[in-house]
Design a protein around this motif. Structure first.
Motif, PDB file in Angstrom:
ATOM      1  N   HIS A 127       9.058   6.538  34.461  1.00 42.37           N
ATOM      2  CA  HIS A 127      10.132   7.325  33.966  1.00 42.37           C
ATOM      3  C   HIS A 127      10.624   7.799  35.389  1.00 42.37           C
ATOM      4  O   HIS A 127      11.919   7.077  36.117  1.00 42.37           O
ATOM      5  N   GLN A 128      10.062   8.777  35.686  1.00 38.69           N
ATOM      6  CA  GLN A 128       9.880   9.517  37.287  1.00 38.69           C
ATOM      7  C   GLN A 128      10.148   7.798  38.597  1.00 38.69           C
ATOM      8  O   GLN A 128      11.707   8.213  39.015  1.00 38.69           O
ATOM      9  N   GLU A 129       9.649   6.824  38.835  1.00 39.15           N
ATOM     10  CA  GLU A 129      10.354   6.209  39.593  1.00 39.15           C
ATOM     11  C   GLU A 129      10.639   5.177  39.094  1.00 39.15           C
ATOM     12  O   GLU A 129      11.916   4.748  40.101  1.00 39.15           O
ATOM     13  N   THR A 130      11.235   4.788  38.168  1.00 40.33           N
ATOM     14  CA  THR A 130      13.410   4.476  36.973  1.00 40.33           C
ATOM     15  C   THR A 130      14.208   5.121  37.593  1.00 40.33           C
ATOM     16  O   THR A 130      15.116   4.631  38.875  1.00 40.33           O
ATOM     17  N   LEU A 131      14.567   6.528  37.800  1.00 36.86           N
ATOM     18  CA  LEU A 131      15.089   7.287  38.012  1.00 36.86           C
ATOM     19  C   LEU A 131      15.343   7.404  39.962  1.00 36.86           C
ATOM     20  O   LEU A 131      16.398   7.878  40.356  1.00 36.86           O
ATOM     21  N   ASN A 132      14.313   8.023  40.211  1.00 37.16           N
ATOM     22  CA  ASN A 132      14.298   7.509  41.745  1.00 37.16           C
ATOM     23  C   ASN A 132      15.238   6.463  42.830  1.00 37.16           C
ATOM     24  O   ASN A 132      15.645   6.943  43.066  1.00 37.16           O
ATOM     25  N   PHE A 133      14.946   5.317  41.657  1.00 36.15           N
ATOM     26  CA  PHE A 133      14.900   3.638  41.982  1.00 36.15           C
ATOM     27  C   PHE A 133      16.529   3.540  41.814  1.00 36.15           C
ATOM     28  O   PHE A 133      17.811   3.457  42.842  1.00 36.15           O
ATOM     29  N   VAL A 134      16.780   4.513  40.646  1.00 36.86           N
ATOM     30  CA  VAL A 134      18.427   4.555  40.494  1.00 36.86           C
ATOM     31  C   VAL A 134      19.418   5.310  41.128  1.00 36.86           C
ATOM     32  O   VAL A 134      20.375   5.318  41.834  1.00 36.86           O
ATOM     33  N   ARG A 135      18.773   6.484  41.636  1.00 36.37           N
ATOM     34  CA  ARG A 135      18.747   7.560  42.880  1.00 36.37           C
ATOM     35  C   ARG A 135      19.184   6.606  43.817  1.00 36.37           C
ATOM     36  O   ARG A 135      20.558   7.754  44.701  1.00 36.37           O
ATOM     37  N   SER A 136      18.232   6.064  44.117  1.00 38.14           N
ATOM     38  CA  SER A 136      18.705   4.988  45.255  1.00 38.14           C
ATOM     39  C   SER A 136      19.582   3.575  45.637  1.00 38.14           C
ATOM     40  O   SER A 136      20.129   3.348  46.629  1.00 38.14           O
ATOM     41  N   LEU A 137      20.856   4.229  44.253  1.00 39.72           N
ATOM     42  CA  LEU A 137      21.419   2.678  44.403  1.00 39.72           C
ATOM     43  C   LEU A 137      22.320   3.177  45.497  1.00 39.72           C
ATOM     44  O   LEU A 137      22.872   4.198  45.368  1.00 39.72           O
ATOM     45  N   PRO A 138      23.589   2.102  45.579  1.00 39.13           N
ATOM     46  CA  PRO A 138      25.202   2.744  45.421  1.00 39.13           C
ATOM     47  C   PRO A 138      25.940   2.614  45.475  1.00 39.13           C
ATOM     48  O   PRO A 138      27.027   3.128  45.938  1.00 39.13           O
TER      49      PRO A 138
END
Length: 201
Positions: free
Chosen positions: A1-12
């Motif tokens: 879950h945390q990896e998913t949230l980290n990734f979505v936070r990285s989107l433009p």
């Protein structure tokens, strides 16, 4: 879950609408809703019981930020949506499907997404060789042992491989995601026998 949230936070961009399919008891959305205050979340799961648990867990959240879709497996989802989502997540849910159903579920997510939308999926993964499967199971078992599971629990858990869930290799995942039509397909996380992929429509 945390990896998913980290990734979505990285989107433009900040997602306007996010569907979590195979949402279970709502744990991912429970975390994400705090971090993405301007995003609306829709939860989908095959089990009405799971959706009810998610409703209870998220009962304090505003209905403007949260919606529950009718219980359905991803591949059979047919409910009309008012708008196409920017993000669809499928976390540890599609590996319960056979190959044909998994392909159908992936295509359904592709069709639902808006152009430029992101599909993120995590699944249990099949190592490339039989020897790799044996080593992977032992490796995963040792990890579980250090995190409090008993030998008996681990043995039962590992028996589910190819009986209750049906993992495919990373190579097969990448091939399926490309053939589905995503213009960008990437592996962004791999640990033990689990992997995370993101795709852009």
């Amino acid at each position: 879950h945390q990896e998913t949230l980290n990734f979505v936070r990285s989107l433009p961009f900040i997602p306007r609408l996010w569907i979590d399919t195979g949402c279970g008891t709502g744990s991912l959305v429970n975390k994400a809703i705090e971090e993405f205050p301007n995003t609306k979340f829709l939860l989908l799961d095959p089990s009405e019981g799971m959706l009810n648990q998610a409703r209870e867990k998220l009962s304090s959240c505003s209905s403007e930020k949260l919606g529950f879709l009718r219980a359905s497996p991803t591949q059979e989802f047919s409910q009309e949506l008012e708008e196409k989502p920017d993000v669809i997540t499928a976390i540890q849910c599609h590996h319960y499907l056979n190959r044909e159903e998994r392909a159908q579920a992936t295509k359904r997510c592709f069709d639902l997404l808006k152009e430029g939308g992101i599909y993120i999926t995590f699944e249990n993964i099949r190592p490339l060789t039989e020897e790799g499967i044996d080593i992977g199971k032992r490796y995963w078992g040792k990890f579980q042992l250090t995190h409090g599971r008993t030998e008996a629990e681990i043995k039962e858990h590992l028996k589910r491989f190819d009986t209750e869930y049906f993992p495919i290799t990373v190579e097969e995942h990448l091939k399926l995601l490309r053939e589905t039509g995503f213009k960008t397909v990437e592996l962004f996380w791999y640990s033990y026998m689990q992997a995370g992929f993101y795709c852009i429509k």
